[in-house]
Scaffold this motif. Structure first.
Motif, PDB file in Angstrom:
ATOM      1  N   GLY A 343      78.274  79.354  79.111  1.00  0.00           N
ATOM      2  CA  GLY A 343      78.924  80.490  78.452  1.00  0.00           C
ATOM      3  C   GLY A 343      79.425  81.499  79.456  1.00  0.00           C
ATOM      4  O   GLY A 343      78.637  82.071  80.223  1.00  0.00           O
ATOM      5  N   GLY A 344      80.738  81.706  79.469  1.00  0.00           N
ATOM      6  CA  GLY A 344      81.349  82.564  80.477  1.00  0.00           C
ATOM      7  C   GLY A 344      81.070  84.036  80.313  1.00  0.00           C
ATOM      8  O   GLY A 344      80.772  84.741  81.280  1.00  0.00           O
ATOM      9  N   THR A 345      81.156  84.543  79.064  1.00  0.00           N
ATOM     10  CA  THR A 345      80.980  85.982  78.850  1.00  0.00           C
ATOM     11  C   THR A 345      79.578  86.433  79.228  1.00  0.00           C
ATOM     12  O   THR A 345      79.383  87.490  79.819  1.00  0.00           O
ATOM     13  N   SER A 346      78.594  85.605  78.888  1.00  0.00           N
ATOM     14  CA  SER A 346      77.207  85.936  79.222  1.00  0.00           C
ATOM     15  C   SER A 346      77.005  85.974  80.739  1.00  0.00           C
ATOM     16  O   SER A 346      76.345  86.876  81.267  1.00  0.00           O
ATOM     17  N   ILE A 347      77.590  85.008  81.440  1.00  0.00           N
ATOM     18  CA  ILE A 347      77.471  84.967  82.903  1.00  0.00           C
ATOM     19  C   ILE A 347      78.110  86.200  83.531  1.00  0.00           C
ATOM     20  O   ILE A 347      77.522  86.849  84.413  1.00  0.00           O
ATOM     21  N   LEU A 348      79.309  86.556  83.079  1.00  0.00           N
ATOM     22  CA  LEU A 348      79.992  87.729  83.622  1.00  0.00           C
ATOM     23  C   LEU A 348      79.214  89.009  83.324  1.00  0.00           C
ATOM     24  O   LEU A 348      79.101  89.887  84.179  1.00  0.00           O
ATOM     25  N   THR A 349      78.691  89.104  82.108  1.00  0.00           N
ATOM     26  CA  THR A 349      77.941  90.306  81.721  1.00  0.00           C
ATOM     27  C   THR A 349      76.726  90.507  82.602  1.00  0.00           C
ATOM     28  O   THR A 349      76.517  91.597  83.163  1.00  0.00           O
ATOM     29  N   PHE A 350      75.905  89.462  82.749  1.00  0.00           N
ATOM     30  CA  PHE A 350      74.697  89.604  83.562  1.00  0.00           C
ATOM     31  C   PHE A 350      75.025  89.723  85.048  1.00  0.00           C
ATOM     32  O   PHE A 350      74.267  90.346  85.801  1.00  0.00           O
ATOM     33  N   SER A 351      76.146  89.146  85.471  1.00  0.00           N
ATOM     34  CA  SER A 351      76.556  89.296  86.872  1.00  0.00           C
ATOM     35  C   SER A 351      76.861  90.760  87.182  1.00  0.00           C
ATOM     36  O   SER A 351      76.444  91.288  88.220  1.00  0.00           O
ATOM     37  N   ILE A 352      77.588  91.416  86.277  1.00  0.00           N
ATOM     38  CA  ILE A 352      77.924  92.830  86.494  1.00  0.00           C
ATOM     39  C   ILE A 352      76.679  93.700  86.365  1.00  0.00           C
ATOM     40  O   ILE A 352      76.466  94.626  87.161  1.00  0.00           O
ATOM     41  N   ILE A 353      75.844  93.408  85.365  1.00  0.00           N
ATOM     42  CA  ILE A 353      74.601  94.174  85.183  1.00  0.00           C
ATOM     43  C   ILE A 353      73.751  94.126  86.449  1.00  0.00           C
ATOM     44  O   ILE A 353      73.278  95.162  86.947  1.00  0.00           O
ATOM     45  N   LEU A 354      73.554  92.933  86.989  1.00  0.00           N
ATOM     46  CA  LEU A 354      72.714  92.786  88.188  1.00  0.00           C
ATOM     47  C   LEU A 354      73.427  93.262  89.444  1.00  0.00           C
ATOM     48  O   LEU A 354      72.786  93.765  90.368  1.00  0.00           O
ATOM     49  N   GLY A 355      74.762  93.126  89.469  1.00  0.00           N
ATOM     50  CA  GLY A 355      75.519  93.652  90.603  1.00  0.00           C
ATOM     51  C   GLY A 355      75.400  95.163  90.699  1.00  0.00           C
ATOM     52  O   GLY A 355      75.181  95.716  91.788  1.00  0.00           O
ATOM     53  N   LEU A 356      75.514  95.838  89.570  1.00  0.00           N
ATOM     54  CA  LEU A 356      75.361  97.302  89.554  1.00  0.00           C
ATOM     55  C   LEU A 356      73.924  97.700  89.900  1.00  0.00           C
ATOM     56  O   LEU A 356      73.700  98.715  90.571  1.00  0.00           O
ATOM     57  N   ALA A 357      72.957  96.897  89.432  1.00  0.00           N
ATOM     58  CA  ALA A 357      71.555  97.182  89.766  1.00  0.00           C
ATOM     59  C   ALA A 357      71.329  97.054  91.272  1.00  0.00           C
ATOM     60  O   ALA A 357      70.642  97.883  91.889  1.00  0.00           O
ATOM     61  N   ALA A 358      71.904  96.002  91.875  1.00  0.00           N
ATOM     62  CA  ALA A 358      71.790  95.825  93.331  1.00  0.00           C
ATOM     63  C   ALA A 358      72.455  96.984  94.057  1.00  0.00           C
ATOM     64  O   ALA A 358      71.956  97.464  95.093  1.00  0.00           O
ATOM     65  N   LYS A 359      73.593  97.456  93.516  1.00  0.00           N
ATOM     66  CA  LYS A 359      74.280  98.624  94.078  1.00  0.00           C
ATOM     67  C   LYS A 359      73.351  99.842  94.053  1.00  0.00           C
ATOM     68  O   LYS A 359      73.206 100.561  95.051  1.00  0.00           O
ATOM     69  N   GLY A 360      72.727 100.072  92.901  1.00  0.00           N
ATOM     70  CA  GLY A 360      71.809 101.207  92.778  1.00  0.00           C
ATOM     71  C   GLY A 360      70.635 101.110  93.718  1.00  0.00           C
ATOM     72  O   GLY A 360      70.237 102.098  94.337  1.00  0.00           O
ATOM     73  N   LEU A 361      70.084  99.909  93.868  1.00  0.00           N
ATOM     74  CA  LEU A 361      68.942  99.719  94.767  1.00  0.00           C
ATOM     75  C   LEU A 361      69.324  99.959  96.222  1.00  0.00           C
ATOM     76  O   LEU A 361      68.527 100.469  97.014  1.00  0.00           O
ATOM     77  N   MET A 362      70.554  99.600  96.568  1.00  0.00           N
ATOM     78  CA  MET A 362      71.030  99.877  97.927  1.00  0.00           C
ATOM     79  C   MET A 362      71.138 101.379  98.155  1.00  0.00           C
ATOM     80  O   MET A 362      70.818 101.886  99.236  1.00  0.00           O
ATOM     81  N   ILE A 363      71.582 102.111  97.126  1.00  0.00           N
ATOM     82  CA  ILE A 363      71.652 103.575  97.209  1.00  0.00           C
ATOM     83  C   ILE A 363      70.265 104.171  97.409  1.00  0.00           C
ATOM     84  O   ILE A 363      70.050 105.037  98.242  1.00  0.00           O
ATOM     85  N   GLU A 364      69.299 103.654  96.630  1.00  0.00           N
ATOM     86  CA  GLU A 364      67.916 104.142  96.746  1.00  0.00           C
ATOM     87  C   GLU A 364      67.375 103.917  98.150  1.00  0.00           C
ATOM     88  O   GLU A 364      66.721 104.781  98.726  1.00  0.00           O
ATOM     89  N   LYS A 365      67.673 102.750  98.713  1.00  0.00           N
ATOM     90  CA  LYS A 365      67.182 102.434 100.064  1.00  0.00           C
ATOM     91  C   LYS A 365      67.797 103.359 101.097  1.00  0.00           C
ATOM     92  O   LYS A 365      67.142 103.778 102.045  1.00  0.00           O
ATOM     93  N   ASN A 366      69.071 103.660 100.904  1.00  0.00           N
ATOM     94  CA  ASN A 366      69.742 104.543 101.852  1.00  0.00           C
ATOM     95  C   ASN A 366      69.165 105.960 101.798  1.00  0.00           C
ATOM     96  O   ASN A 366      69.061 106.646 102.804  1.00  0.00           O
TER      97      ASN A 366
END
Length: 369
Positions: A343-366
């Motif tokens: 399922g493409g929509t589900s993959i894209l949705t969770f990819s963006i959700i986790l991508g933004l989470a990884a972005k936030g975690l990088m901010i926290e580390k900085n």
């Protein structure tokens, strides 16, 4: 002396930028890879053989969107959270006027491509709620936002998509509860939900009632509503500790398990790779959940704090429900196994959700160094 300090600060900043969230990223990519090969195996010798090519395309697009999410400026994420939410809200209205597919109106087609607004709504929901609750908005604005979310859940229910309706309402409840704000609202909402539960059950579609009855009385409905779960349990059980090997599962190759490429993809993995394979998948999900919870604990920014918790709840709910229905401890729903089910929509949705989470975690580390 000042120049030396300046140079030292510059190198420290470079070191901080390099602190990428490797555990989450590696777990994400491994789950996607497992998903591709599991889907390829699940459709072998069936009429769906070849759809793994589409899965591979969605996998690549998911990685692209995940990567792009890492580079979106934080200010832009917060600014456009409401815009994304209301665009998605109007897409939920629009989808009800689309042509039905298998009796359901869930997809908007643009040429050869189609997407499910209800899947993307999960992303826009946690972004919007995190934004609304973290900002010092008036109670009136929050109540208005909550009404729009409730109305959105009704639109999703009308598709019909009862499982996603529950996800939307549970996500709203859990984020509001964790925020510690609007206590009376969530308490009244919980009471109302308990009262409305029996009436909601009576108004479910026949197949939805059947799934619940099949879960409660498996022996009575073994050849009807519980059939899919029964076959999935047999496939997983036959895999033993190490499994029968890739593309060597008898129940998979003979198509004994219906919907094995989507809802029951775990049965394919369980039969081919056994207890070890299933445990590896669960371990990867646990690592991601741990990283999200870590972000929730250390973040001093309420927006990211609520976002991490919302993302963790969304991932946990999907995994628990999907694994549960494959093992017969939860009723059957259309909830996919994140990043693995077809399922493409589900993959894209969770990819963006986790991508933004990884972005936030990088901010926290900085910030924390």
């Amino acid at each position: 002396m000042l120049k030396a300090v300046s140079k030292l600060s510059f190198f420290n900043n470079k070191e901080k930028i390099k602190r990428i969230e490797f555990l989450l990223i590696i777990s994400y990519v491994v789950l996607l890879t497992i998903g591709y090969f599991a889907v390829k195996s699940s459709v072998l010798n069936s009429s769906l053989e070849g759809i793994e090519k589409q899965q591979f395309l969605w996998m690549i697009l998911g990685i692209v969107f995940f990567t792009l999410s890492l580079f979106i400026p934080e200010r832009l994420i917060k600014t456009f959270a409401p815009v994304l939410f209301y665009l998605n809200f109007f897409a939920l209205i629009l989808v009800l006027f689309s042509n039905p597919i298998s009796g359901a109106r869930r997809w908007i087609r643009v040429g050869p491509f189609g997407f499910q607004p209800s899947e993307f709504f999960k992303l826009s929901l946690i972004l919007y709620l995190s934004y609304v609750i973290s900002e010092k908005v008036s109670k009136r604005y929050f109540y208005f936002s909550s009404l729009i979310i409730i109305f959105s859940s009704i639109l999703i229910y009308k598709e019909p998509d009862f499982s996603t309706t529950l996800i939307v309402l549970f996500t709203w409840f859990i984020i509001v509860f964790v925020s510690g704000k609007f206590e009376k609202l969530w308490q009244y909402s919980l009471g109302l939900a308990l009262i409305a539960g029996p009436f909601v059950f009576l108004n479910l579609q026949e197949y939805q009632k059947g799934r619940i009855l099949g879960f409660l009385f498996p022996e009575q409905y073994a050849l009807s509503y519980f059939y899919n779960t029964d076959q999935a349990m047999k496939a997983i059980g036959s895999g033993g500790i190490l499994g029968k090997g890739y593309m060597s599962g008898f129940m998979n190759l003979t198509n004994f398990v219906p919907e094995s490429h989507s809802d029951f993809i775990l049965s394919v993995i369980g039969e081919e790779f056994g207890f070890v394979g299933v445990s590896l998948i669960l371990l990867l999900y646990i690592i991601i959940l741990w990283r999200l919870f870590k972000g929730y604990k250390i973040s001093e920014d309420n927006f990211w704090k609520y976002y991490y918790f919302g993302a963790a709840f969304l991932l946990f709910f999907h995994v628990f429900q999907n694994v549960g229905m494959n093992l017969g401890i939860m009723p059957v729903t259309g909830i996919p196994l994140p990043l693995i089910s077809y399922g493409g929509t589900s993959i894209l949705t969770f990819s963006i959700i986790l991508g933004l989470a990884a972005k936030g975690l990088m901010i926290e580390k900085n910030i924390t160094g």
